[in-house]
Design a protein around this motif. Structure first.
Motif, short mmCIF file in Angstrom:
data_model
loop_
_atom_site.label_atom_id
_atom_site.label_comp_id
_atom_site.label_asym_id
_atom_site.label_seq_id
_atom_site.Cartn_x
_atom_site.Cartn_y
_atom_site.Cartn_z
N VAL A 1 0.85 -1.18 0.00
CA VAL A 1 0.00 0.00 0.00
C VAL A 1 0.89 1.24 0.00
CG1 VAL A 1 -0.19 0.02 2.52
CG2 VAL A 1 -1.97 1.12 1.14
N GLN A 2 0.43 2.29 -0.62
CA GLN A 2 1.20 3.53 -0.65
C GLN A 2 1.09 4.28 0.67
OE1 GLN A 2 -0.04 5.83 -4.06
NE2 GLN A 2 1.19 4.60 -5.46
N PRO A 3 2.08 5.07 0.99
CA PRO A 3 1.97 5.90 2.21
C PRO A 3 0.70 6.74 2.18
CG PRO A 3 4.20 5.97 1.35
CD PRO A 3 3.38 5.23 0.34
N GLY A 4 0.03 6.77 3.33
CA GLY A 4 -1.25 7.47 3.42
C GLY A 4 -2.44 6.60 3.10
N GLY A 5 -2.18 5.41 2.62
CA GLY A 5 -3.25 4.51 2.23
C GLY A 5 -3.84 3.73 3.40
N GLN B 1 2.12 -10.06 5.68
CA GLN B 1 3.05 -8.96 5.44
C GLN B 1 2.29 -7.71 4.99
OE1 GLN B 1 6.63 -8.83 5.63
NE2 GLN B 1 6.27 -6.64 5.27
N VAL B 2 2.62 -6.61 5.63
CA VAL B 2 2.13 -5.29 5.22
C VAL B 2 3.34 -4.45 4.83
CG1 VAL B 2 1.00 -3.16 5.94
CG2 VAL B 2 0.06 -5.38 6.63
N THR B 3 3.34 -3.98 3.60
CA THR B 3 4.44 -3.16 3.11
C THR B 3 3.88 -1.82 2.66
OG1 THR B 3 5.65 -5.12 2.35
CG2 THR B 3 6.32 -2.99 1.44
N VAL B 4 4.42 -0.77 3.27
CA VAL B 4 3.99 0.59 2.93
C VAL B 4 5.12 1.24 2.14
CG1 VAL B 4 3.10 2.78 3.77
CG2 VAL B 4 2.66 0.66 5.04
N SER B 5 4.87 1.45 0.87
CA SER B 5 5.92 1.95 -0.01
C SER B 5 5.29 2.58 -1.25
CB SER B 5 6.86 0.81 -0.42
OG SER B 5 7.82 1.28 -1.35
N SER B 6 5.99 3.56 -1.78
CA SER B 6 5.54 4.18 -3.02
C SER B 6 6.27 3.55 -4.21
CB SER B 6 5.77 5.69 -2.99
OG SER B 6 7.11 5.98 -2.69
#
Length: 116
Positions: free
Chosen positions: A12-16, A111-116
């Motif tokens: 998911v993107q930051p802020g998502g 797994q949760v990955t927060v990245s653009s």
């Protein structure tokens, strides 16, 4: 046989936002304190949120307070974690936990990955 199966993780993107689900089986779900924990590489698991078995009172880690909501549906034997305004530092493996007295059970993690 107690089973906890998490789902809903991903990129998911930051802020998502993401909603994690954990389906329990093989135990009396409604009688267990349910929680979500997360683990960063090389670190111990830390509590994100928990919800009690009876009146559904909730507890949140300070780092996540205001950005996550834990809920449970005892009819579906499922606990949820709604996460909003996700940050890169929220990237981790998220685990479901079921606890009753000395009985503690864990899911396999998602797994949760927060990245653009």
């Amino acid at each position: 046989q107690v089973q906890l199966v998490e789902s809903g993780g991903g990129l998911v993107q930051p802020g998502g936002s993401l909603t994690l689900s954990c389906a329990g089986s093989g135990f009396s779900f409604r009688n267990y304190l349910m929680g979500w924990y997360r683990q960063f590489p090389g670190k111990e698991r830390e509590l994100v949120a928990s919800i009690s078995s009876t009146i559904g009172s909730t507890n949140y880690a300070d780092s996540m307070k205001g950005r996550v909501t834990i809920s449970r549906d005892n009819a579906k034997n499922t606990v949820y974690l709604q996460m909003n305004s996700l940050k890169r530092e929220d990237t981790a493996v998220y685990y479901c936990n079921a606890r009753r007295g000395a009985l503690i059970n864990w899911g396999q993690g998602t797994q949760v990955t927060v990245s653009s």
